[in-house]
Design a protein around this motif. Sequence first.
Motif, short mmCIF file in Angstrom:
data_model
loop_
_atom_site.label_atom_id
_atom_site.label_comp_id
_atom_site.label_asym_id
_atom_site.label_seq_id
_atom_site.Cartn_x
_atom_site.Cartn_y
_atom_site.Cartn_z
N PHE A 75 67.75 107.39 13.30
CA PHE A 75 68.58 108.44 12.72
C PHE A 75 70.03 108.36 13.23
O PHE A 75 70.95 108.79 12.52
CB PHE A 75 67.98 109.81 12.99
CG PHE A 75 66.97 110.22 11.95
CD1 PHE A 75 67.32 111.04 10.90
CD2 PHE A 75 65.67 109.74 12.01
CE1 PHE A 75 66.40 111.39 9.92
CE2 PHE A 75 64.74 110.08 11.05
CZ PHE A 75 65.10 110.92 10.00
N GLU A 76 70.21 107.82 14.40
CA GLU A 76 71.58 107.58 14.86
C GLU A 76 72.29 106.60 13.94
O GLU A 76 73.46 106.78 13.58
CB GLU A 76 71.54 107.05 16.29
CG GLU A 76 72.92 106.80 16.88
CD GLU A 76 72.86 106.21 18.29
OE1 GLU A 76 73.92 105.80 18.80
OE2 GLU A 76 71.75 106.15 18.88
N ALA A 78 71.53 106.09 10.79
CA ALA A 78 71.74 106.78 9.52
C ALA A 78 72.99 107.65 9.57
O ALA A 78 73.77 107.71 8.61
CB ALA A 78 70.52 107.62 9.17
N GLY A 79 73.19 108.33 10.69
CA GLY A 79 74.39 109.15 10.84
C GLY A 79 75.64 108.31 10.88
O GLY A 79 76.67 108.69 10.32
N THR A 160 68.65 115.70 13.86
CA THR A 160 69.99 116.06 13.43
C THR A 160 70.99 115.71 14.52
O THR A 160 72.09 115.20 14.25
CB THR A 160 70.07 117.56 13.10
OG1 THR A 160 69.26 117.84 11.96
CG2 THR A 160 71.51 117.98 12.79
N GLU A 163 71.73 112.10 14.30
CA GLU A 163 72.69 111.81 13.23
C GLU A 163 74.11 112.14 13.68
O GLU A 163 75.06 111.38 13.41
CB GLU A 163 72.34 112.62 11.98
CG GLU A 163 71.10 112.15 11.25
CD GLU A 163 70.85 112.97 10.00
OE1 GLU A 163 70.89 112.39 8.91
OE2 GLU A 163 70.63 114.19 10.12
N THR A 167 77.54 109.73 14.07
CA THR A 167 78.90 110.03 13.62
C THR A 167 79.88 109.96 14.77
O THR A 167 80.98 109.40 14.64
CB THR A 167 78.95 111.42 12.96
OG1 THR A 167 78.35 111.34 11.67
CG2 THR A 167 80.38 111.91 12.80
N ARG A 268 76.23 119.37 8.98
CA ARG A 268 75.05 119.21 9.84
C ARG A 268 74.99 120.29 10.91
O ARG A 268 73.91 120.74 11.30
CB ARG A 268 75.07 117.83 10.53
CG ARG A 268 74.76 116.65 9.64
CD ARG A 268 74.41 115.47 10.53
NE ARG A 268 74.63 114.20 9.87
CZ ARG A 268 75.63 113.38 10.16
NH1 ARG A 268 76.51 113.71 11.10
NH2 ARG A 268 75.77 112.24 9.53
#
Length: 288
Positions: A75-76, A78-79, A160, A163, A167, A268
């Motif tokens: 997920f990191e 994906a962010g 979250t 993510e 970013t 987010r």
Amino acid sequence: MRFQLTDDQHALRAGVRQLLERRFGHEALRAAVDAPGRLDRGLWRALGEAGFFALRLPEARGGVGLGLPEAVLVFEEAGRALLPGPLVATHLAAGSVPGAATGETVVAAVDGELVEWLDGADAVLGDTSGAVPLRSLDPLTPLHRVPVAGVTDPVGSLLTAAEQLGTAGRVCELAAQHARTREQFGRPVGAFQAVQHLCADLLVRAEIARVAVYAAAVTADPADIAAARLLADEAAVRGARDCLQVHGGMGFTWEADVHLHLKRAWVRAQRGDGDTQSEELLAARLAG
């Protein structure tokens, strides 16, 4: 307790990054911005084939059989790539909603007072009666507000945070790259102390958040997850704003990607049980 990644975890992260660079590079990102509210079902199925959603499902149930630390790494990435869609909701629904694990079914869920991608999902978890559409700051995250807040899954909050960490890391890279290559008065802007301080703050916040998120993935303790989420939200939002500052006037242009990272980080940050802010206040934050 050790937080150093194993060779397999490094390989997993590298493989996901390569997949996203191939399937959701800059051109695909911009195409998605130009067609808001529409998910790329082919990309969603490709994520399912790669095990993105079934990562934590046991192998006996058709999953990959990995754990929360590996999910955080995925997920990191994906962010970092600004990958759109209800990723967290679909991942959490793998094993309970048919087709979610393979990417054939897009699952949305009530998270706090908000629902992301309500109209674009095949299945929705939670009570969405009375849902009201909002004008989202992020062109890649359509939002609805529900009158009765839903319960936030701690694992969803950690994903979250992952993510947000992606970013934070990406805007740090973008700021450093711009500071090295953009020249002003015959010198790279990174030679000026004010810009150096901004970039240093970016890195410090991102690395502090990284430690907290990785630690929470190991302990799975609710208090650790809450702390990681706070630090990751701050690293993403303040990091994106500082990155925009490093870019100067260029950062405010539609052609730059910096504003997309900032808007996604803001949206987010509204997930879950925190202070859900009104559409008007969210818009005011962009101006402020």
